[in-house]
Design a protein around this motif. Structure first.
Motif, PDB file in Angstrom:
ATOM      1  N   ASP A  22       9.846  85.389  -5.001  1.00 39.29           N
ATOM      2  CA  ASP A  22      10.623  84.597  -5.958  1.00 39.29           C
ATOM      3  C   ASP A  22      10.039  84.703  -7.359  1.00 39.29           C
ATOM      4  OD1 ASP A  22       8.476  82.786  -6.140  1.00 39.29           O
ATOM      5  OD2 ASP A  22       9.422  81.310  -4.831  1.00 39.29           O
ATOM      6  N   ASP A  23      10.644  83.995  -8.297  1.00 40.51           N
ATOM      7  CA  ASP A  23      10.233  84.055  -9.703  1.00 40.51           C
ATOM      8  C   ASP A  23       8.803  83.583  -9.937  1.00 40.51           C
ATOM      9  OD1 ASP A  23      12.753  84.962 -10.327  1.00 40.51           O
ATOM     10  OD2 ASP A  23      13.519  82.985 -10.863  1.00 40.51           O
ATOM     11  N   ASN A  24       8.266  82.781  -9.025  1.00 38.88           N
ATOM     12  CA  ASN A  24       6.905  82.265  -9.164  1.00 38.88           C
ATOM     13  C   ASN A  24       5.878  83.104  -8.414  1.00 38.88           C
ATOM     14  OD1 ASN A  24       7.705  79.955 -10.711  1.00 38.88           O
ATOM     15  ND2 ASN A  24       8.509  79.082  -8.824  1.00 38.88           N
ATOM     16  N   GLY A  25       6.317  84.214  -7.827  1.00 38.74           N
ATOM     17  CA  GLY A  25       5.407  85.100  -7.110  1.00 38.74           C
ATOM     18  C   GLY A  25       5.159  84.711  -5.666  1.00 38.74           C
ATOM     19  N   ASN A  26       5.895  83.713  -5.173  1.00 38.95           N
ATOM     20  CA  ASN A  26       5.755  83.302  -3.777  1.00 38.95           C
ATOM     21  C   ASN A  26       6.439  84.303  -2.863  1.00 38.95           C
ATOM     22  OD1 ASN A  26       4.482  80.758  -4.394  1.00 38.95           O
ATOM     23  ND2 ASN A  26       6.479  80.090  -5.108  1.00 38.95           N
ATOM     24  N   GLU A  27       5.760  84.691  -1.800  1.00 40.61           N
ATOM     25  CA  GLU A  27       6.332  85.609  -0.805  1.00 40.61           C
ATOM     26  C   GLU A  27       6.852  84.804   0.378  1.00 40.61           C
ATOM     27  OE1 GLU A  27       3.574  88.645   0.341  1.00 40.61           O
ATOM     28  OE2 GLU A  27       3.209  89.248  -1.731  1.00 40.61           O
ATOM     29  N   VAL A  28       8.106  85.045   0.731  1.00 44.31           N
ATOM     30  CA  VAL A  28       8.726  84.350   1.857  1.00 44.31           C
ATOM     31  C   VAL A  28       9.165  85.395   2.877  1.00 44.31           C
ATOM     32  CG1 VAL A  28      10.631  82.854   2.563  1.00 44.31           C
ATOM     33  CG2 VAL A  28       9.543  82.518   0.328  1.00 44.31           C
ATOM     34  N   GLU A  29       8.694  85.231   4.116  1.00 42.67           N
ATOM     35  CA  GLU A  29       9.094  86.154   5.173  1.00 42.67           C
ATOM     36  C   GLU A  29      10.560  85.930   5.500  1.00 42.67           C
ATOM     37  OE1 GLU A  29       8.256  86.749   9.879  1.00 42.67           O
ATOM     38  OE2 GLU A  29       6.477  86.473   8.618  1.00 42.67           O
ATOM     39  N   MET A  30      11.334  87.017   5.467  1.00 36.32           N
ATOM     40  CA  MET A  30      12.759  86.924   5.753  1.00 36.32           C
ATOM     41  C   MET A  30      13.087  87.346   7.177  1.00 36.32           C
ATOM     42  SD  MET A  30      14.332  88.391   2.199  1.00 36.32           S
ATOM     43  CE  MET A  30      16.011  88.142   2.732  1.00 36.32           C
ATOM     44  N   ARG A  31      12.491  88.470   7.610  1.00 30.36           N
ATOM     45  CA  ARG A  31      12.841  89.008   8.923  1.00 30.36           C
ATOM     46  C   ARG A  31      11.794  90.027   9.354  1.00 30.36           C
ATOM     47  NH1 ARG A  31      18.576  91.972  10.214  1.00 30.36           N
ATOM     48  NH2 ARG A  31      18.019  92.684  12.271  1.00 30.36           N
ATOM     49  N   ARG A  32      11.626  90.178  10.678  1.00 29.58           N
ATOM     50  CA  ARG A  32      10.700  91.162  11.242  1.00 29.58           C
ATOM     51  C   ARG A  32      11.487  92.275  11.918  1.00 29.58           C
ATOM     52  NH1 ARG A  32       5.261  88.271  13.358  1.00 29.58           N
ATOM     53  NH2 ARG A  32       4.999  86.917  11.565  1.00 29.58           N
ATOM     54  N   PHE A  33      10.899  93.477  11.899  1.00 29.41           N
ATOM     55  CA  PHE A  33      11.550  94.666  12.444  1.00 29.41           C
ATOM     56  C   PHE A  33      10.554  95.472  13.258  1.00 29.41           C
ATOM     57  CE2 PHE A  33      13.578  93.527   8.513  1.00 29.41           C
ATOM     58  CZ  PHE A  33      14.923  93.720   8.735  1.00 29.41           C
TER      59      PHE A  33
END
Length: 62
Positions: A22-33
């Motif tokens: 996101d704009d603040n540099g936070n990483e959010v896990e969306m999906r695993r493959f």
């Protein structure tokens, strides 16, 4: 289950992760493959849509 007893019916382990940044540099896990190509294909799809966020694919390390 060890390799000697593994069957082909078992799903492959999810080794690759798609993250949204996101704009603040936070990483959010969306999906695993299971495969890198699948993860990168979805990342490219999101990028083509023109979302503001950045995306990245990273391999899970044991």
């Amino acid at each position: 289950m060890n390799d000697a007893t593994a069957t082909h019916d078992e799903p492959a382990p999810s080794r690759w992760v798609l993250y949204r940044i996101d704009d603040n540099g936070n990483e959010v896990e969306m999906r695993r493959f299971a495969g890198r190509a699948e993860a990168e294909a979805l990342m490219c799809e999101y990028e083509r849509r023109g979302h503001k966020q950045a995306y990245l694919v990273r391999e899970l390390r044991a």
